[in-house]
Design a protein around this motif. Structure first.
Motif, PDB file in Angstrom:
ATOM      1  N   SER A   2       0.837  -1.199   0.000  1.00  0.00           N
ATOM      2  CA  SER A   2       0.000   0.000   0.000  1.00  0.00           C
ATOM      3  C   SER A   2       0.876   1.255   0.000  1.00  0.00           C
ATOM      4  O   SER A   2       2.067   1.215   0.307  1.00  0.00           O
ATOM      5  CB  SER A   2      -0.908   0.000   1.220  1.00  0.00           C
ATOM      6  N   VAL A   3       0.251   2.365  -0.303  1.00  0.00           N
ATOM      7  CA  VAL A   3       0.951   3.655  -0.288  1.00  0.00           C
ATOM      8  C   VAL A   3       1.461   3.954   1.118  1.00  0.00           C
ATOM      9  O   VAL A   3       2.587   4.424   1.296  1.00  0.00           O
ATOM     10  CB  VAL A   3       0.016   4.777  -0.791  1.00  0.00           C
ATOM     11  N   GLU A   4       0.613   3.648   2.129  1.00  0.00           N
ATOM     12  CA  GLU A   4       0.999   3.909   3.517  1.00  0.00           C
ATOM     13  C   GLU A   4       2.210   3.074   3.918  1.00  0.00           C
ATOM     14  O   GLU A   4       3.122   3.556   4.598  1.00  0.00           O
ATOM     15  CB  GLU A   4      -0.166   3.631   4.476  1.00  0.00           C
ATOM     16  N   ALA A   5       2.216   1.805   3.499  1.00  0.00           N
ATOM     17  CA  ALA A   5       3.338   0.927   3.835  1.00  0.00           C
ATOM     18  C   ALA A   5       4.609   1.385   3.127  1.00  0.00           C
ATOM     19  O   ALA A   5       5.697   1.350   3.701  1.00  0.00           O
ATOM     20  CB  ALA A   5       3.017  -0.514   3.478  1.00  0.00           C
ATOM     21  N   ALA A   6       4.480   1.809   1.884  1.00  0.00           N
ATOM     22  CA  ALA A   6       5.647   2.303   1.145  1.00  0.00           C
ATOM     23  C   ALA A   6       6.212   3.552   1.809  1.00  0.00           C
ATOM     24  O   ALA A   6       7.421   3.713   1.939  1.00  0.00           O
ATOM     25  CB  ALA A   6       5.273   2.583  -0.307  1.00  0.00           C
ATOM     26  N   ARG A   7       5.314   4.422   2.259  1.00  0.00           N
ATOM     27  CA  ARG A   7       5.759   5.638   2.953  1.00  0.00           C
ATOM     28  C   ARG A   7       6.456   5.281   4.265  1.00  0.00           C
ATOM     29  O   ARG A   7       7.494   5.843   4.606  1.00  0.00           O
ATOM     30  CB  ARG A   7       4.555   6.537   3.223  1.00  0.00           C
ATOM     31  N   ALA A   8       5.886   4.314   4.998  1.00  0.00           N
ATOM     32  CA  ALA A   8       6.504   3.887   6.261  1.00  0.00           C
ATOM     33  C   ALA A   8       7.885   3.304   6.002  1.00  0.00           C
ATOM     34  O   ALA A   8       8.834   3.586   6.740  1.00  0.00           O
ATOM     35  CB  ALA A   8       5.617   2.849   6.945  1.00  0.00           C
ATOM     36  N   ALA A  85       1.206   2.098  10.040  1.00  0.00           N
ATOM     37  CA  ALA A  85       1.117   1.633   8.647  1.00  0.00           C
ATOM     38  C   ALA A  85       1.784   0.272   8.480  1.00  0.00           C
ATOM     39  O   ALA A  85       1.268  -0.600   7.788  1.00  0.00           O
ATOM     40  CB  ALA A  85       1.754   2.658   7.707  1.00  0.00           C
ATOM     41  N   VAL A  86       2.918   0.074   9.134  1.00  0.00           N
ATOM     42  CA  VAL A  86       3.596  -1.218   9.066  1.00  0.00           C
ATOM     43  C   VAL A  86       2.753  -2.286   9.761  1.00  0.00           C
ATOM     44  O   VAL A  86       2.566  -3.390   9.245  1.00  0.00           O
ATOM     45  CB  VAL A  86       5.013  -1.141   9.694  1.00  0.00           C
TER      46      VAL A  86
END
Length: 187
Positions: A2-8, A85-86
């Motif tokens: 997800s975008v959130e996981a990539a950002r994290a 997010a992770v």
């Protein structure tokens, strides 16, 4: 991913840089007062350009704030957001939301402690883990171990707990496992 996981993942990767990590630690130490790039440079004994770059990156990552007065402050909410997010990417997270009383037994999607054997939570943990395994037939011990390894380091103890609580059935040889009783799809 997800975008959130990539950002994290980006936040954590960026913080692995020594200068950025030292800069963030110094900002945390200084609290609400914060520090200017010059003060950070002096406290960390690093070149001004490196500290300035670190501050800019920390602000871009959302773990620090910069103000018009030239002071930077730590923003630890950015780290918490990355951790959440992770956590949400962990395979058990979706199901764990239906078992709030078991949250204390998990940390970042990993089982860290079994509840007391005679407690209601022990049975609930068995139900949660069997739902996570989503067994629809017979499986070898290695397959069960592989699936359990996604959420625990002590697969043998958890596998044994599932058999002891009656959620998992083992053949006499102890090599094949299957569901011992039906479990509802939605709690």
């Amino acid at each position: 991913m997800s975008v959130e996981a990539a950002r994290a993942a980006d936040v954590l990767t960026q913080l692995s840089g020594e200068v950025r990590l030292l800069t963030l630690a110094e900002l945390v130490r200084r609290g609400r007062e914060g520090a200017s790039v010059g003060e950070l440079r002096w406290a960390l004994d690093l070149p001004l350009a490196k500290v300035g770059d670190a501050c800019a990156r920390l602000v871009a990552l959302g773990v620090a704030t910069g103000s018009g007065d030239g002071y930077y402050r730590a923003r630890l909410e950015g780290l918490r957001e990355a951790a959440v997010a992770v956590d949400q990417q962990q395979p058990i997270s979706r199901l764990l939301g239906e078992y709030p009383q078991l949250r204390g037994n998990f940390s970042h999607g990993r089982l860290t402690a079994l509840p007391p054997t005679l407690s209601e939570r022990y049975q609930l943990l068995g139900e949660l883990l069997v739902r996570f395994l989503a067994l629809d037939g017979l499986y070898s011990e290695d397959e069960i171990n592989h699936r359990l390894a996604e959420v625990t380091d002590d697969v043998a103890a958890v596998r044994r707990m599932l058999v002891d609580t009656g959620w998992l059935e083992r053949d006499r040889a102890g090599t094949t496992y299957g569901p011992a009783r039906p479990v509802s799809a939605v709690r």
